[in-house]
Design a protein around this motif. Sequence first.
Motif, PDB file in Angstrom:
ATOM      1  N   SER A  31       0.850  -1.190   0.000  1.00 38.95           N
ATOM      2  CA  SER A  31       0.000   0.000   0.000  1.00 38.95           C
ATOM      3  C   SER A  31       0.889   1.244   0.000  1.00 38.95           C
ATOM      4  CB  SER A  31      -0.905   0.011   1.234  1.00 38.95           C
ATOM      5  OG  SER A  31      -1.745   1.150   1.238  1.00 38.95           O
ATOM      6  N   LYS A  41      -1.501  14.170   9.031  1.00 44.06           N
ATOM      7  CA  LYS A  41      -1.549  13.181  10.117  1.00 44.06           C
ATOM      8  C   LYS A  41      -0.201  13.046  10.820  1.00 44.06           C
ATOM      9  CE  LYS A  41      -5.260  10.460   8.034  1.00 44.06           C
ATOM     10  NZ  LYS A  41      -5.637   9.150   7.427  1.00 44.06           N
ATOM     11  N   TYR A  56       3.135   4.326  13.942  1.00 40.26           N
ATOM     12  CA  TYR A  56       2.346   4.972  12.885  1.00 40.26           C
ATOM     13  C   TYR A  56       2.305   4.098  11.630  1.00 40.26           C
ATOM     14  CZ  TYR A  56       0.966   8.257   9.238  1.00 40.26           C
ATOM     15  OH  TYR A  56       0.326   8.850   8.174  1.00 40.26           O
ATOM     16  N   ASN A  58       2.761   0.813  11.419  1.00 42.50           N
ATOM     17  CA  ASN A  58       1.995  -0.407  11.683  1.00 42.50           C
ATOM     18  C   ASN A  58       0.489  -0.146  11.691  1.00 42.50           C
ATOM     19  OD1 ASN A  58       4.296  -1.984  11.851  1.00 42.50           O
ATOM     20  ND2 ASN A  58       4.482  -1.778  14.058  1.00 42.50           N
ATOM     21  N   GLU A  59       0.086   0.996  12.264  1.00 44.30           N
ATOM     22  CA  GLU A  59      -1.331   1.350  12.265  1.00 44.30           C
ATOM     23  C   GLU A  59      -1.823   1.609  10.837  1.00 44.30           C
ATOM     24  OE1 GLU A  59      -4.421   4.661  14.184  1.00 44.30           O
ATOM     25  OE2 GLU A  59      -2.274   4.764  14.628  1.00 44.30           O
ATOM     26  N   TYR A  60      -0.976   2.270  10.063  1.00 44.21           N
ATOM     27  CA  TYR A  60      -1.330   2.518   8.650  1.00 44.21           C
ATOM     28  C   TYR A  60      -1.541   1.202   7.906  1.00 44.21           C
ATOM     29  CZ  TYR A  60      -0.987   4.017   3.799  1.00 44.21           C
ATOM     30  OH  TYR A  60      -1.246   4.219   2.467  1.00 44.21           O
ATOM     31  N   MET A  62      -2.372  -1.713   9.146  1.00 46.05           N
ATOM     32  CA  MET A  62      -3.578  -2.364   9.639  1.00 46.05           C
ATOM     33  C   MET A  62      -4.831  -1.732   9.038  1.00 46.05           C
ATOM     34  SD  MET A  62      -4.747  -2.919  13.597  1.00 46.05           S
ATOM     35  CE  MET A  62      -5.029  -1.152  13.836  1.00 46.05           C
ATOM     36  N   LEU A  63      -4.878  -0.403   9.024  1.00 40.94           N
ATOM     37  CA  LEU A  63      -6.043   0.294   8.489  1.00 40.94           C
ATOM     38  C   LEU A  63      -6.226   0.038   6.994  1.00 40.94           C
ATOM     39  CD1 LEU A  63      -5.732   3.745  10.318  1.00 40.94           C
ATOM     40  CD2 LEU A  63      -7.476   1.988  10.698  1.00 40.94           C
ATOM     41  N   ASN A  64      -5.116  -0.144   6.294  1.00 40.80           N
ATOM     42  CA  ASN A  64      -5.185  -0.361   4.849  1.00 40.80           C
ATOM     43  C   ASN A  64      -5.132  -1.833   4.468  1.00 40.80           C
ATOM     44  OD1 ASN A  64      -4.913   2.420   3.219  1.00 40.80           O
ATOM     45  ND2 ASN A  64      -3.803   2.595   5.159  1.00 40.80           N
ATOM     46  N   LYS A  65      -5.187  -2.697   5.483  1.00 40.89           N
ATOM     47  CA  LYS A  65      -5.175  -4.155   5.271  1.00 40.89           C
ATOM     48  C   LYS A  65      -4.025  -4.563   4.355  1.00 40.89           C
ATOM     49  CE  LYS A  65     -10.132  -4.422   6.054  1.00 40.89           C
ATOM     50  NZ  LYS A  65     -11.470  -4.717   5.472  1.00 40.89           N
TER      51      LYS A  65
END
Length: 229
Positions: A31, A41, A56, A58-60, A62-65
């Motif tokens: 992604s 952000k 940040y 890792n969260e990105y 996860m949110l974008n699968k």
Amino acid sequence: MNNMSFPQFIQSLSQSFIPVIDSGFSKEHYSFIDLSISNKKLEVVDVSSSKAFEEYINEYLMLNKAKVAYGGYNEIRGIYNRSKHFNQQNPETERNIHIGLDVWCDAETSVLVPLAGTIHSFQNNKNFGDYGPTIIMKHIIQDVSFYTLYGHLTEKSIENIEIGQCFETGDVLATLGDALVNGDYAPHLHFQIIKDLQGNMGDYPGVSNKMDLAYYLENCPDPNLLLKI
């Protein structure tokens, strides 16, 4: 290259996606991530902290699968302000424009060779905010010589290699380092294509200032012309 420019030549070397990290990741696992100064952000992220930055990323993901984040070519970034290695008072000479492609994923991920070549040079660039362990490969294709740089590796990646050592496309070259060894960044690969190394060994600028940008964009074309992520 006939009548092709160097970027056109690099683009012609592949017809589809070429992995530069663990071949278990397909194109669909990637992604694009924006780490430029225009990403609002990032204003609430302590980018001086590799731990906060890794959270940040890792969260990105996860949110974008996604499993891998990539991007950064010709991107103006604020994350270099923490390091004297890049930061200068003069806006013309401050180095904050990224001229490689970053691939963000876990430490110890395998780094693959996208094109057959030989080890040109390697070293541990230990400045704060620098590459850490770095490998440069030389390639000669259709009588054209050029180089690829792999930064932010593990220390063991440069322990058992030799100048002139041959690698084939898809071979494991190295593994990704963590913040303790990679210049204090969230784990990632800095991948860069370089036409003229200008005499450098084991190192080459991966971030430019405004004044020199035109030269570096010509000498270091977008790596995604080759990788086609």
